[in-house]
Design a protein around this motif. Sequence first.
Motif, PDB file in Angstrom:
ATOM      1  N   ASP A 196     -18.164 -31.778  10.146  1.00  0.00           N
ATOM      2  CA  ASP A 196     -17.332 -32.345   9.245  1.00  0.00           C
ATOM      3  C   ASP A 196     -16.573 -33.727   9.247  1.00  0.00           C
ATOM      4  O   ASP A 196     -15.722 -34.104   8.702  1.00  0.00           O
ATOM      5  CB  ASP A 196     -16.092 -31.016   8.836  1.00  0.00           C
ATOM      6  CG  ASP A 196     -15.084 -30.768   9.835  1.00  0.00           C
ATOM      7  OD1 ASP A 196     -15.498 -31.479  11.041  1.00  0.00           O
ATOM      8  OD2 ASP A 196     -14.214 -30.312   9.760  1.00  0.00           O
ATOM      9  N   ASP A 197     -17.007 -34.180  10.412  1.00  0.00           N
ATOM     10  CA  ASP A 197     -16.625 -35.564  10.850  1.00  0.00           C
ATOM     11  C   ASP A 197     -15.390 -35.592  11.655  1.00  0.00           C
ATOM     12  O   ASP A 197     -14.540 -36.624  11.619  1.00  0.00           O
ATOM     13  CB  ASP A 197     -16.609 -36.583   9.700  1.00  0.00           C
ATOM     14  CG  ASP A 197     -17.311 -37.675  10.093  1.00  0.00           C
ATOM     15  OD1 ASP A 197     -17.721 -38.000  11.015  1.00  0.00           O
ATOM     16  OD2 ASP A 197     -16.706 -38.867   9.269  1.00  0.00           O
ATOM     17  N   THR A 198     -14.953 -34.362  12.178  1.00  0.00           N
ATOM     18  CA  THR A 198     -13.776 -34.280  12.929  1.00  0.00           C
ATOM     19  C   THR A 198     -13.916 -34.785  14.546  1.00  0.00           C
ATOM     20  O   THR A 198     -15.213 -34.257  14.892  1.00  0.00           O
ATOM     21  CB  THR A 198     -13.306 -32.746  13.044  1.00  0.00           C
ATOM     22  OG1 THR A 198     -13.137 -32.351  11.551  1.00  0.00           O
ATOM     23  CG2 THR A 198     -12.193 -32.649  13.937  1.00  0.00           C
ATOM     24  N   VAL A 199     -13.087 -35.631  14.702  1.00  0.00           N
ATOM     25  CA  VAL A 199     -13.354 -36.301  16.255  1.00  0.00           C
ATOM     26  C   VAL A 199     -12.349 -35.589  16.998  1.00  0.00           C
ATOM     27  O   VAL A 199     -11.199 -35.158  16.745  1.00  0.00           O
ATOM     28  CB  VAL A 199     -13.075 -37.656  16.225  1.00  0.00           C
ATOM     29  CG1 VAL A 199     -12.967 -38.227  17.660  1.00  0.00           C
ATOM     30  CG2 VAL A 199     -13.882 -38.410  15.308  1.00  0.00           C
ATOM     31  N   THR A 200     -12.969 -34.847  18.290  1.00  0.00           N
ATOM     32  CA  THR A 200     -12.363 -34.075  19.248  1.00  0.00           C
ATOM     33  C   THR A 200     -12.419 -34.924  20.399  1.00  0.00           C
ATOM     34  O   THR A 200     -13.390 -35.295  20.880  1.00  0.00           O
ATOM     35  CB  THR A 200     -12.557 -32.927  19.374  1.00  0.00           C
ATOM     36  OG1 THR A 200     -12.601 -32.138  18.256  1.00  0.00           O
ATOM     37  CG2 THR A 200     -11.764 -32.073  20.403  1.00  0.00           C
ATOM     38  N   MET A 201     -11.209 -35.574  21.026  1.00  0.00           N
ATOM     39  CA  MET A 201     -11.039 -36.234  22.071  1.00  0.00           C
ATOM     40  C   MET A 201     -10.270 -35.529  23.382  1.00  0.00           C
ATOM     41  O   MET A 201      -9.404 -34.852  23.107  1.00  0.00           O
ATOM     42  CB  MET A 201     -10.453 -37.625  22.136  1.00  0.00           C
ATOM     43  CG  MET A 201     -10.739 -38.607  20.992  1.00  0.00           C
ATOM     44  SD  MET A 201      -9.743 -40.111  20.922  1.00  0.00           S
ATOM     45  CE  MET A 201     -11.176 -41.124  20.339  1.00  0.00           C
ATOM     46  N   VAL A 202     -11.116 -35.285  24.678  1.00  0.00           N
ATOM     47  CA  VAL A 202     -10.375 -34.660  25.608  1.00  0.00           C
ATOM     48  C   VAL A 202      -9.761 -35.747  26.612  1.00  0.00           C
ATOM     49  O   VAL A 202     -10.400 -36.716  27.382  1.00  0.00           O
ATOM     50  CB  VAL A 202     -11.314 -33.836  26.622  1.00  0.00           C
ATOM     51  CG1 VAL A 202     -10.365 -33.195  27.741  1.00  0.00           C
ATOM     52  CG2 VAL A 202     -11.689 -32.796  25.602  1.00  0.00           C
ATOM     53  N   LEU A 203      -8.467 -35.856  27.040  1.00  0.00           N
ATOM     54  CA  LEU A 203      -7.786 -36.874  27.702  1.00  0.00           C
ATOM     55  C   LEU A 203      -7.261 -36.433  29.036  1.00  0.00           C
ATOM     56  O   LEU A 203      -6.694 -35.109  28.764  1.00  0.00           O
ATOM     57  CB  LEU A 203      -7.111 -37.416  27.053  1.00  0.00           C
ATOM     58  CG  LEU A 203      -7.259 -38.521  25.691  1.00  0.00           C
ATOM     59  CD1 LEU A 203      -6.090 -38.615  25.046  1.00  0.00           C
ATOM     60  CD2 LEU A 203      -7.960 -39.633  26.286  1.00  0.00           C
ATOM     61  N   ASN A 204      -7.482 -36.905  30.133  1.00  0.00           N
ATOM     62  CA  ASN A 204      -6.776 -36.298  31.262  1.00  0.00           C
ATOM     63  C   ASN A 204      -5.760 -37.309  31.982  1.00  0.00           C
ATOM     64  O   ASN A 204      -5.887 -38.397  31.740  1.00  0.00           O
ATOM     65  CB  ASN A 204      -7.940 -36.157  32.523  1.00  0.00           C
ATOM     66  CG  ASN A 204      -8.625 -34.821  32.350  1.00  0.00           C
ATOM     67  OD1 ASN A 204      -8.301 -33.768  31.774  1.00  0.00           O
ATOM     68  ND2 ASN A 204      -9.843 -35.080  33.302  1.00  0.00           N
ATOM     69  N   VAL A 205      -4.760 -36.756  32.378  1.00  0.00           N
ATOM     70  CA  VAL A 205      -3.690 -37.468  32.933  1.00  0.00           C
ATOM     71  C   VAL A 205      -3.832 -37.993  34.383  1.00  0.00           C
ATOM     72  O   VAL A 205      -4.518 -37.318  35.228  1.00  0.00           O
ATOM     73  CB  VAL A 205      -2.333 -36.807  33.009  1.00  0.00           C
ATOM     74  CG1 VAL A 205      -1.370 -37.579  33.584  1.00  0.00           C
ATOM     75  CG2 VAL A 205      -2.187 -36.130  31.593  1.00  0.00           C
ATOM     76  N   ARG A 206      -3.995 -39.251  34.458  1.00  0.00           N
ATOM     77  CA  ARG A 206      -4.443 -39.692  35.722  1.00  0.00           C
ATOM     78  C   ARG A 206      -3.479 -39.474  36.800  1.00  0.00           C
ATOM     79  O   ARG A 206      -2.000 -39.885  36.027  1.00  0.00           O
ATOM     80  CB  ARG A 206      -4.649 -41.306  35.669  1.00  0.00           C
ATOM     81  CG  ARG A 206      -6.301 -41.626  35.427  1.00  0.00           C
ATOM     82  CD  ARG A 206      -6.470 -42.919  35.870  1.00  0.00           C
ATOM     83  NE  ARG A 206      -6.583 -43.871  34.389  1.00  0.00           N
ATOM     84  CZ  ARG A 206      -5.895 -44.483  34.104  1.00  0.00           C
ATOM     85  NH1 ARG A 206      -4.691 -45.159  34.702  1.00  0.00           N
ATOM     86  NH2 ARG A 206      -5.843 -45.134  32.613  1.00  0.00           N
ATOM     87  N   ASP A 207      -3.516 -39.414  38.140  1.00  0.00           N
ATOM     88  CA  ASP A 207      -2.426 -39.232  39.015  1.00  0.00           C
ATOM     89  C   ASP A 207      -1.936 -40.541  39.268  1.00  0.00           C
ATOM     90  O   ASP A 207      -2.554 -41.793  39.589  1.00  0.00           O
ATOM     91  CB  ASP A 207      -2.985 -38.765  40.304  1.00  0.00           C
ATOM     92  CG  ASP A 207      -3.545 -37.309  40.396  1.00  0.00           C
ATOM     93  OD1 ASP A 207      -2.630 -36.429  39.321  1.00  0.00           O
ATOM     94  OD2 ASP A 207      -4.349 -36.623  40.888  1.00  0.00           O
ATOM     95  N   GLN A 208      -0.756 -40.725  39.489  1.00  0.00           N
ATOM     96  CA  GLN A 208      -0.059 -41.959  39.634  1.00  0.00           C
ATOM     97  C   GLN A 208       0.368 -42.062  40.896  1.00  0.00           C
ATOM     98  O   GLN A 208       1.600 -42.682  41.208  1.00  0.00           O
ATOM     99  CB  GLN A 208       1.050 -42.215  38.442  1.00  0.00           C
ATOM    100  CG  GLN A 208       0.571 -42.390  37.070  1.00  0.00           C
ATOM    101  CD  GLN A 208      -0.265 -43.407  36.836  1.00  0.00           C
ATOM    102  OE1 GLN A 208      -0.396 -44.561  37.413  1.00  0.00           O
ATOM    103  NE2 GLN A 208      -1.509 -43.294  35.985  1.00  0.00           N
ATOM    104  N   ALA A 209      -0.020 -41.488  41.925  1.00  0.00           N
ATOM    105  CA  ALA A 209       0.517 -41.295  43.329  1.00  0.00           C
ATOM    106  C   ALA A 209       0.212 -42.537  43.973  1.00  0.00           C
ATOM    107  O   ALA A 209      -0.114 -43.588  44.036  1.00  0.00           O
ATOM    108  CB  ALA A 209      -0.151 -40.215  44.142  1.00  0.00           C
TER     109      ALA A 209
END
Length: 169
Positions: free
Chosen positions: A156-169
């Motif tokens: 149905d043209d739905t876009v799903t994005m998976v994002l990871n939080v980068r470590d800022q160490a």
Amino acid sequence: MSISLILVPAALAAAAALGGTGVVGALSLNTGAKTDRGSSGSEAVPVAVQTRMKNPDLLAAALADLGATHASLDEGVLTATLDGLEVVMSRTEEGVWGAHLSRLDGHEVTEAEATAVMTELDAAYARHVQRAVADRIRSRADQAGFELVSETRDEDDTVTMVLNVRDQA
């Protein structure tokens, strides 16, 4: 006869569904609107249609997707020819979009036909909004500290994005 539609923002439509006066109030903005287009010069028929349309550039692109020709945006008024209809869209003083549809052949535009055109236009507009938001997420993810891991598009043209939080160490 031509027909005029008031494209009610989703928030007003929701208020009306909950017993508010959103749609009624929006309709009252267009009562007494007379058409100066078409052969009859009769009073335009006010109709409310729920919409999410705000951006005139995305609106013009959505009209183009539907095959509109002779589209122009001049001083906040968007005009186009779509499937034998002249479509003229502008905002009221209250910021609500209004659309006036009239047949190029002079025949009557029905309420059902006008509503169907606006519903189709709203769906095309939604696809453009989705693309713009997805592009914005892609371009800003890195600077916001995210990494785009995957992106999928459903039937149905739905876009799903998976994002990871980068470590800022």
